[in-house]
Design a protein around this motif. Sequence first.
Motif, short mmCIF file in Angstrom:
data_model
loop_
_atom_site.label_atom_id
_atom_site.label_comp_id
_atom_site.label_asym_id
_atom_site.label_seq_id
_atom_site.Cartn_x
_atom_site.Cartn_y
_atom_site.Cartn_z
N LEU A 90 0.84 -1.20 0.00
CA LEU A 90 0.00 0.00 0.00
C LEU A 90 0.86 1.24 0.00
O LEU A 90 0.62 2.19 -0.73
N GLU A 91 1.91 1.23 0.81
CA GLU A 91 2.78 2.40 0.89
C GLU A 91 3.44 2.68 -0.46
O GLU A 91 3.58 3.83 -0.87
N ALA A 92 3.82 1.63 -1.15
CA ALA A 92 4.48 1.81 -2.43
C ALA A 92 3.53 2.37 -3.49
O ALA A 92 3.93 3.10 -4.39
N SER A 93 2.25 2.05 -3.37
CA SER A 93 1.29 2.48 -4.39
C SER A 93 0.70 3.86 -4.12
O SER A 93 -0.07 4.37 -4.92
N GLY A 94 1.05 4.44 -2.97
CA GLY A 94 0.52 5.75 -2.64
C GLY A 94 -0.63 5.64 -1.65
O GLY A 94 -1.45 4.75 -1.72
N ILE A 95 -0.69 6.58 -0.70
CA ILE A 95 -1.65 6.46 0.39
C ILE A 95 -3.02 7.04 0.05
O ILE A 95 -4.01 6.71 0.70
N VAL A 96 -3.09 7.89 -0.96
CA VAL A 96 -4.37 8.48 -1.34
C VAL A 96 -4.71 8.04 -2.76
O VAL A 96 -4.01 8.40 -3.71
N PRO A 97 -5.75 7.23 -2.94
CA PRO A 97 -6.09 6.79 -4.30
C PRO A 97 -6.51 7.96 -5.17
O PRO A 97 -7.09 8.95 -4.69
N LYS A 98 -6.19 7.86 -6.47
CA LYS A 98 -6.53 8.95 -7.38
C LYS A 98 -8.04 9.04 -7.61
O LYS A 98 -8.59 10.13 -7.74
N ASP A 99 -8.68 7.90 -7.67
CA ASP A 99 -10.13 7.87 -7.91
C ASP A 99 -10.80 7.06 -6.80
O ASP A 99 -10.47 5.88 -6.60
N ILE A 100 -11.71 7.70 -6.09
CA ILE A 100 -12.42 7.02 -5.01
C ILE A 100 -13.83 6.71 -5.51
O ILE A 100 -14.62 7.62 -5.74
N PRO A 101 -14.15 5.44 -5.69
CA PRO A 101 -15.48 5.09 -6.21
C PRO A 101 -16.56 5.39 -5.18
O PRO A 101 -16.29 5.42 -3.97
N PRO A 102 -17.78 5.63 -5.61
CA PRO A 102 -18.87 5.84 -4.65
C PRO A 102 -19.12 4.60 -3.81
O PRO A 102 -18.77 3.48 -4.21
N ILE A 103 -19.71 4.79 -2.66
CA ILE A 103 -20.03 3.68 -1.78
C ILE A 103 -21.14 2.84 -2.41
O ILE A 103 -22.15 3.40 -2.85
N PRO A 104 -20.99 1.53 -2.46
CA PRO A 104 -22.07 0.69 -3.00
C PRO A 104 -23.32 0.78 -2.14
O PRO A 104 -23.27 1.17 -0.97
N ALA A 105 -24.46 0.40 -2.72
CA ALA A 105 -25.69 0.30 -1.93
C ALA A 105 -25.47 -0.73 -0.83
O ALA A 105 -24.65 -1.64 -0.95
N ARG A 106 -26.23 -0.59 0.25
CA ARG A 106 -26.05 -1.48 1.39
C ARG A 106 -26.14 -2.95 1.00
O ARG A 106 -25.38 -3.79 1.50
N ASN A 107 -27.07 -3.28 0.11
CA ASN A 107 -27.24 -4.69 -0.25
C ASN A 107 -26.16 -5.20 -1.20
O ASN A 107 -26.15 -6.37 -1.55
N GLU A 108 -25.25 -4.32 -1.62
CA GLU A 108 -24.16 -4.72 -2.50
C GLU A 108 -22.82 -4.79 -1.78
O GLU A 108 -21.80 -5.15 -2.37
N LEU A 109 -22.80 -4.44 -0.49
CA LEU A 109 -21.56 -4.43 0.27
C LEU A 109 -21.11 -5.86 0.58
O LEU A 109 -21.92 -6.78 0.71
N MET A 110 -19.80 -6.04 0.74
CA MET A 110 -19.25 -7.31 1.18
C MET A 110 -19.69 -7.59 2.61
O MET A 110 -20.06 -6.67 3.36
N ASN A 111 -19.66 -8.85 3.01
CA ASN A 111 -20.07 -9.22 4.36
C ASN A 111 -19.22 -8.50 5.39
O ASN A 111 -17.99 -8.36 5.22
N PRO A 112 -19.84 -8.05 6.48
CA PRO A 112 -19.08 -7.30 7.49
C PRO A 112 -18.21 -8.22 8.34
O PRO A 112 -18.47 -9.42 8.46
N VAL A 113 -17.17 -7.62 8.91
CA VAL A 113 -16.29 -8.34 9.84
C VAL A 113 -16.19 -7.54 11.13
O VAL A 113 -16.28 -6.31 11.13
N GLN A 114 -16.00 -8.25 12.24
CA GLN A 114 -15.85 -7.60 13.54
C GLN A 114 -14.42 -7.14 13.74
O GLN A 114 -13.47 -7.91 13.53
N VAL A 115 -14.26 -5.88 14.15
CA VAL A 115 -12.92 -5.33 14.36
C VAL A 115 -12.96 -4.36 15.55
O VAL A 115 -14.02 -3.94 16.00
N ASN A 116 -11.77 -4.00 16.01
CA ASN A 116 -11.64 -2.95 17.01
C ASN A 116 -11.56 -1.60 16.32
O ASN A 116 -10.97 -1.48 15.24
N THR A 117 -12.13 -0.59 16.96
CA THR A 117 -11.89 0.78 16.52
C THR A 117 -12.00 1.69 17.72
O THR A 117 -12.37 1.27 18.82
N TYR A 118 -11.67 2.95 17.53
CA TYR A 118 -11.63 3.91 18.62
C TYR A 118 -12.69 4.98 18.40
O TYR A 118 -12.63 5.73 17.42
N VAL A 119 -13.64 5.04 19.33
CA VAL A 119 -14.79 5.93 19.22
C VAL A 119 -14.63 7.10 20.18
O VAL A 119 -14.25 6.92 21.34
#
Length: 204
Positions: free
Chosen positions: A114-143
């Motif tokens: 990822l670092e070699a390819s650049g940290i900010v993608p040139k083109d950011i696609p729109p977010i898919p509809a909810r029913n088109e998203l990949m299955n969710p995974v449980q992760v830690n995050t900081y709220v």
Amino acid sequence: MASAFFYGTLMHPKILKRVIGHDGYHLQISPALLLDYTRHKVKGEDYPGIVPYAQGRTMFDEDLDLQDRSVRGSLVTGLSAQDMRLLDTFEGNEYTREVVLVHPLGRAVALDDLEASGIVPKDIPPIPARNELMNPVQVNTYVWRHPLSRLRPGLWTFEEFARESAWKWVGPGSRDNQYYTEIDRRQAMDGVIIPATASSETYY
């Protein structure tokens, strides 16, 4: 091994490596999406905090669409217990580590790739509809756990951070960055924790 969703400064591979104290050769990273949260810049700082949309909605004059009430970030897998302890230290007491569901938005790659390819993608696609998203995974995050009054109503973007503020966190500009102080102290002790004489806050 643990997985985490990063949505702020830690999306930058060099900042993540600085915090965990190694090159992250074993880590896998992919773009991911956290639904029904909003991401806001902390007043007077470079970094953001996220809050559930049910809370963040009060900061806007109208309902947000799916694009704006979702947070794009990085899903990182392979984090060790020591990595997580250092991440907890970096986040400080402004955040609570919580388990959330995120949707991967692409395939995982090695952190160095990822670092070699650049940290900010040139083109950011729109977010898919909810029913088109990949299955969710449980992760830690900081709220964000402090009052909303410490957050700006506008939405924080990584693109703006990378363009305008990342120099303070990587390279020569990071030499006097106060947010690394406690991390560096603990790494110097090789995991032996000796309480600091004064409490310090470090951030995501």
